[in-house]
Design a protein around this motif. Structure first.
Motif, short mmCIF file in Angstrom:
data_model
loop_
_atom_site.label_atom_id
_atom_site.label_comp_id
_atom_site.label_asym_id
_atom_site.label_seq_id
_atom_site.Cartn_x
_atom_site.Cartn_y
_atom_site.Cartn_z
N ASP A 100 0.84 -1.20 0.00
CA ASP A 100 0.00 0.00 0.00
C ASP A 100 0.87 1.24 0.00
O ASP A 100 2.02 1.20 0.44
CB ASP A 100 -0.90 0.02 1.24
N ASP A 102 0.44 3.93 1.77
CA ASP A 102 0.29 4.78 2.96
C ASP A 102 1.26 4.44 4.09
O ASP A 102 1.10 4.89 5.21
CB ASP A 102 -1.15 4.70 3.47
N GLN A 104 1.54 1.84 5.77
CA GLN A 104 1.05 0.96 6.84
C GLN A 104 1.81 -0.36 6.80
O GLN A 104 1.93 -1.06 7.79
CB GLN A 104 -0.45 0.72 6.69
N ARG A 204 1.62 -3.49 11.97
CA ARG A 204 0.82 -2.57 11.16
C ARG A 204 0.97 -1.17 11.73
O ARG A 204 0.59 -0.91 12.86
CB ARG A 204 -0.63 -3.03 11.22
MG MG Z 1 -3.99 1.74 4.54
#
Ligand code: MG
Ligand code: UDP
Length: 331
Positions: A100, A102, A104, A204
């Motif tokens: 991803d 972002d 994460q 995460r």
């Molecule tokens: Mg995300």
């Protein structure tokens, strides 16, 4: 591993992006040193999923100083899984990682995944979240329920808490490309392949910037696609609910006759109304479930491509034709 189709590219990193202008600078700043230090030839396949913000413009700027960065721009927002499909179809590496935008998922783990895959000759390495403490309670609860259900449906090989952060070998990517599935849920399709796999654990982290692009409506859509894509059990629910309603009905009839014979007829309105509502609700639920499967068949029959490629910076304009999902022959 099959013979390389990559022209020497060992690793492709596919990154679906939708309105990620806020996260993008931090993401590229962290990803590039990781990949540069791995000592393999690589490409970063940024799939701009029809962003309405400056994601594409930013990617163009980054590309000027980062030759390994490649942008595939989709014509409209097609969804995370469709963007992943575009990336997997067009990536050329011997191994393809997906991550991803972002932050994460920690990019540093990609090195660990590749090492593990090469050392143990694995086709799939899952990124498994061992700590979701930064997710909201609601997200953790829904995710927990989702993975439990999926393991029951698809099989025990579905790792809990493995999202779309993973590494695939060229063989696994080719196998996925051959599948005719239209509404793809990769976190189930990949384990379903049953190829040799390993796991890498990570924490995460919180989204580095911007908002989640997965509102509740998209999460529900993903769950419905997951269930209808792998199980026909909900269709059988109609039979069970119908049977239940039938026996409830018989009991009620027996009860009514008994009290009638005893001289106290049931004052009927409420029970009648409840009964009608109950049967009506059961019927509507069953028709709705049936509708989900009919919709799936409808989409499958239409065979429309899951995405359209507007631009692929690795190819001259005009060659970046839209590809349907998989490689179906259109007879
Ligand atoms: Mg995300
Ligand atoms: N994404 C996408 N298309 C969409 C929605 C999301 O390409 O329609 C991308 C998004 O930019 C991100 C990844 O998919 O890189 C996961 O989305 P997000 O982080 O918002 O989901 P969450 O982590 O909150 O589940």
């Amino acid at each position: 591993m099959s013979a390389s189709t990559s022209g020497g590219t060992v690793l492709s990193v596919v990154v679906p992006m939708y309105n990620e202008e806020e996260a993008l600078p931090a993401f590229t700043a962290r990803l590039r040193p990781v990949l540069d230090s791995m000592g393999v030839t690589y490409e970063v396949v940024a799939v701009d999923d029809g962003s309405a913000d400056k994601t594409a413009a930013l990617l163009r700027d980054f590309m000027e100083v980062w030759p390994e960065l490649r942008m595939i721009r989709l014509r409209r927002n097609s969804g995370h899984q469709a963007a992943l499909t575009a990336g997997l179809n067009l990536a050329v590496g011997d191994y393809v990682a997906s991550i991803d935008a972002d932050l994460q998922d920690p990019p540093e783990k990609i090195a660990e995944m590749l090492e593990l895959a090469q050392r143990d000759r694995l086709d799939i390495v899952y990124g498994v979240r061992d700590d979701r403490s930064t997710d909201t309670g609601f997200k953790r609860w829904t995710a927990g329920a989702y993975y439990r259900l999926m393991r029951r449906m698809v099989g025990r090989q579905v790792p809990s808490n493995a999202g779309d952060f993973r590494l695939l070998s060229r063989d696994a990517v080719e196998a996925l490309r051959e599948l005719p599935d239209q509404q793809r849920v990769y976190r189930l399709l990949v384990p379903w392949l049953g190829f040799p796999s390993g796991e890498v654990y990570y924490t995460r982290e919180e989204r580095v910037a911007g908002e989640t692009k997965y509102p509740l409506s998209k999460m529900i859509r993903l769950a419905v696609d997951s269930i209808t894509g792998f199980s026909s059990a909900p269709l059988k629910l109609a039979t069970w609910l119908g049977t239940l309603a039938f026996f409830a009905c018989i009991l009620l009839v027996g009860f009514s006759i008994t009290v009638y014979l005893a001289g106290n007829p049931v004052p009927g309105w409420t029970s009648l109304f409840v009964g009608i509502l109950f049967v009506g609700a059961v019927q509507l639920i069953c028709v709705g479930l049936l509708g989900e499967y009919v919709a799936r068949i409808y989409t499958a029959v239409q065979r429309r491509p899951a995405y359209f490629v507007a631009e692929d910076t690795a190819r001259p304009v005009g060659q970046s034709a839209a590809r349907p999902v998989g490689r179906q022959s259109r007879v």
